[in-house]
Design a protein around this motif. Structure first.
Motif, PDB file in Angstrom:
ATOM      1  N   LYS A 105      -5.413   8.620   2.727  1.00 36.66           N
ATOM      2  CA  LYS A 105      -3.816   8.985   2.666  1.00 36.66           C
ATOM      3  C   LYS A 105      -3.531  10.368   2.539  1.00 36.66           C
ATOM      4  O   LYS A 105      -2.582  10.884   3.294  1.00 36.66           O
ATOM      5  CB  LYS A 105      -3.203   7.886   1.897  1.00 36.66           C
ATOM      6  N   LYS A 159       3.905  13.592  -2.623  1.00 37.95           N
ATOM      7  CA  LYS A 159       2.985  12.917  -1.662  1.00 37.95           C
ATOM      8  C   LYS A 159       2.103  11.752  -2.406  1.00 37.95           C
ATOM      9  O   LYS A 159       2.181  10.572  -2.088  1.00 37.95           O
ATOM     10  CB  LYS A 159       2.391  13.963  -0.873  1.00 37.95           C
ATOM     11  N   LYS A 189       4.509   8.617  -3.312  1.00 37.24           N
ATOM     12  CA  LYS A 189       5.002   8.046  -2.371  1.00 37.24           C
ATOM     13  C   LYS A 189       3.929   7.212  -1.927  1.00 37.24           C
ATOM     14  O   LYS A 189       4.107   5.821  -1.400  1.00 37.24           O
ATOM     15  CB  LYS A 189       5.497   8.995  -1.372  1.00 37.24           C
ATOM     16  N   ILE A 190       2.606   7.569  -1.808  1.00 38.56           N
ATOM     17  CA  ILE A 190       1.538   6.767  -1.341  1.00 38.56           C
ATOM     18  C   ILE A 190       1.199   5.662  -2.317  1.00 38.56           C
ATOM     19  O   ILE A 190       1.202   4.485  -1.779  1.00 38.56           O
ATOM     20  CB  ILE A 190       0.175   7.748  -1.278  1.00 38.56           C
ATOM     21  N   LEU A 242       3.593   3.978  -4.418  1.00 35.79           N
ATOM     22  CA  LEU A 242       4.847   3.355  -4.294  1.00 35.79           C
ATOM     23  C   LEU A 242       4.599   2.561  -2.970  1.00 35.79           C
ATOM     24  O   LEU A 242       5.445   1.363  -2.894  1.00 35.79           O
ATOM     25  CB  LEU A 242       5.870   4.027  -4.523  1.00 35.79           C
ATOM     26  N   GLN A 243       4.150   2.853  -1.845  1.00 42.53           N
ATOM     27  CA  GLN A 243       4.010   2.215  -0.857  1.00 42.53           C
ATOM     28  C   GLN A 243       2.791   1.545  -0.509  1.00 42.53           C
ATOM     29  O   GLN A 243       2.769   0.721   0.547  1.00 42.53           O
ATOM     30  CB  GLN A 243       4.581   3.262   0.378  1.00 42.53           C
ATOM     31  N   MET A 244       1.760   1.380  -1.369  1.00 43.34           N
ATOM     32  CA  MET A 244       0.517   0.937  -1.034  1.00 43.34           C
ATOM     33  C   MET A 244       0.762  -0.403  -0.999  1.00 43.34           C
ATOM     34  O   MET A 244      -0.222  -1.113  -0.080  1.00 43.34           O
ATOM     35  CB  MET A 244      -0.249   1.186  -2.334  1.00 43.34           C
ATOM     36  N   HIS A 245       1.517  -1.158  -1.439  1.00 48.07           N
ATOM     37  CA  HIS A 245       1.618  -2.720  -1.338  1.00 48.07           C
ATOM     38  C   HIS A 245       2.360  -3.231  -0.034  1.00 48.07           C
ATOM     39  O   HIS A 245       2.461  -4.190   0.184  1.00 48.07           O
ATOM     40  CB  HIS A 245       2.511  -3.383  -2.352  1.00 48.07           C
ATOM     41  N   GLU A 246       2.674  -2.158   0.947  1.00 42.18           N
ATOM     42  CA  GLU A 246       3.219  -2.614   2.111  1.00 42.18           C
ATOM     43  C   GLU A 246       2.211  -2.081   3.284  1.00 42.18           C
ATOM     44  O   GLU A 246       2.541  -2.215   4.688  1.00 42.18           O
ATOM     45  CB  GLU A 246       4.511  -1.172   2.411  1.00 42.18           C
ATOM     46  N   ASP A 247       1.075  -1.656   3.024  1.00 39.70           N
ATOM     47  CA  ASP A 247       0.193  -1.382   3.802  1.00 39.70           C
ATOM     48  C   ASP A 247      -1.059  -2.358   3.678  1.00 39.70           C
ATOM     49  O   ASP A 247      -1.519  -3.015   2.615  1.00 39.70           O
ATOM     50  CB  ASP A 247      -0.773  -0.229   3.475  1.00 39.70           C
ATOM     51  N   ARG A 279       1.571  -4.233  -7.350  1.00 44.50           N
ATOM     52  CA  ARG A 279       2.237  -3.131  -6.781  1.00 44.50           C
ATOM     53  C   ARG A 279       2.326  -1.866  -7.694  1.00 44.50           C
ATOM     54  O   ARG A 279       2.116  -2.179  -8.992  1.00 44.50           O
ATOM     55  CB  ARG A 279       3.360  -3.463  -5.973  1.00 44.50           C
ATOM     56  N   SER A 287       5.206   1.128  -9.284  1.00 44.56           N
ATOM     57  CA  SER A 287       6.483   1.267  -9.290  1.00 44.56           C
ATOM     58  C   SER A 287       6.653   2.547 -10.146  1.00 44.56           C
ATOM     59  O   SER A 287       6.063   2.949 -10.871  1.00 44.56           O
ATOM     60  CB  SER A 287       7.062   0.147 -10.159  1.00 44.56           C
TER      61      SER A 287
END
Length: 308
Positions: A74, A256, A259-260, A262-267, A281, A283
């Protein structure tokens, strides 16, 4: 100092020599550094993340490898794992900007925050909350049923800057009206929670304090040692060990990386990795999450001064 505190049972001495598992707190035995330690000097072409020895070096590589590979993909740069034997050494790396980020213990974070402005980047959410516990464990066939029963026994701590493996049990002892420095006959530092679990399972010590996240993970994935221990006490919840950065980190890099995470659980791949290490996740978190640890630190300090 009580004379009997210096008497180390032969079995424990043999265990120290043969496995490198324990280190006598009084004599500060210097164990060999088993970590997979990369060069931590400045490297603009890679992301350097330190991991405190919450678990042993070999276990750390297994636990974090997939996550670091994911972050590398990422971020678009290699991610280098930096390990040190003690929590203090990892704090020093952050203070000197020798690493970009670090996974540290809750107590180590408090010290780093107070001493040089260490900052929280993200915290894991486990079972729906950013909290964990300290477990007091004994061998599964032990007759000891409470912390009080461990008075005058041998006990394994994890690290001087460990909350669940040092401060929390000392706080529990202080709550009993006892001095943490004289409660046990003999104490050791193991420098990782999995080694503390092993020490209890193998009956090299009468008890130990360990991180609930480590005990629960090992019990779910590899219960060879946890199945030979039992939990006799569970602490109140504490703010979970965070991922931290130096206050001087480059803001773009900080944003950067944050953000990666915090968004890891959306991938899809991120979910797979998080599931494997039993994290829901990541937070954001406020420093106030660790106020109870700060309060315990003061209580323990007062209890140790009481008998001096």
């Amino acid at each position: 100092m009580h004379p009997e505190k210096n008497v180390v049972p032969l079995l424990i001495i043999l265990f120290v020599i043969t496995s490198g598992c324990l280190s006598n707190e009084a004599t500060k035995v210097n164990l060999s550094n088993r970590s997979n330690d990369f060069d931590s000097s400045s490297d603009s072409e890679s992301l350097r993340i330190a991991v405190s020895a919450i678990i042993s070096p070999d276990e750390t590589l297994i636990y974090y490898q997939d996550m670091f590979d994911y972050l590398s993909l990422k971020m678009g740069v290699p991610v280098k794992l930096v390990q040190r034997k003690t929590y203090q050494e990892v704090n020093d790396l952050v203070r000197k900007n020798s690493v970009d980020a670090a996974f540290v213990c809750s107590l180590a974070y408090i010290d780093g925050k107070d001493q040089f402005g260490m900052e929280i980047l993200a915290v894991p959410i486990v079972r729906g909350e950013p909290r964990y516990y300290s477990y007091i464990i004994v061998p599964d066939d032990s007759s000891i049923k409470s912390l009080e029963g461990l008075k005058g026994k041998t006990f394994a701590y994890t690290d001087p800057l460990s909350n669940s493996g040092k401060l929390s049990p000392e706080y529990m002892i202080a709550q009993l009206g006892e001095n943490p420095e004289t409660f046990f006959k003999l104490t050791f530092f193991t420098y990782s929670h999995d080694k503390s679990i092993q020490a209890v399972a193998e009956k090299m010590v009468d008890g130990a304090a360990v991180d609930s996240l480590v005990w629960d993970f090992k019990n779910a994935t590899d219960p060879g040692f946890t199945s030979r221990t039992k939990i006799i006490s569970k602490s109140p919840p504490y703010g979970i060990p965070p991922l931290v950065v130096s206050k001087d980190i480059d803001p773009t890099l900080k944003g950067k990386l944050g953000k990666i995470l915090l968004q890891m659980h959306e991938d899809e791949k991120g979910i797979e990795i998080l599931d494997r290490i039993m994290i829901d996740r990541f937070s954001e978190a406020n420093d106030s999450l660790y106020n109870s640890v700060r309060e315990m630190k003061k209580v323990v300090s007062d209890a140790k001064r009481k008998d001096t």
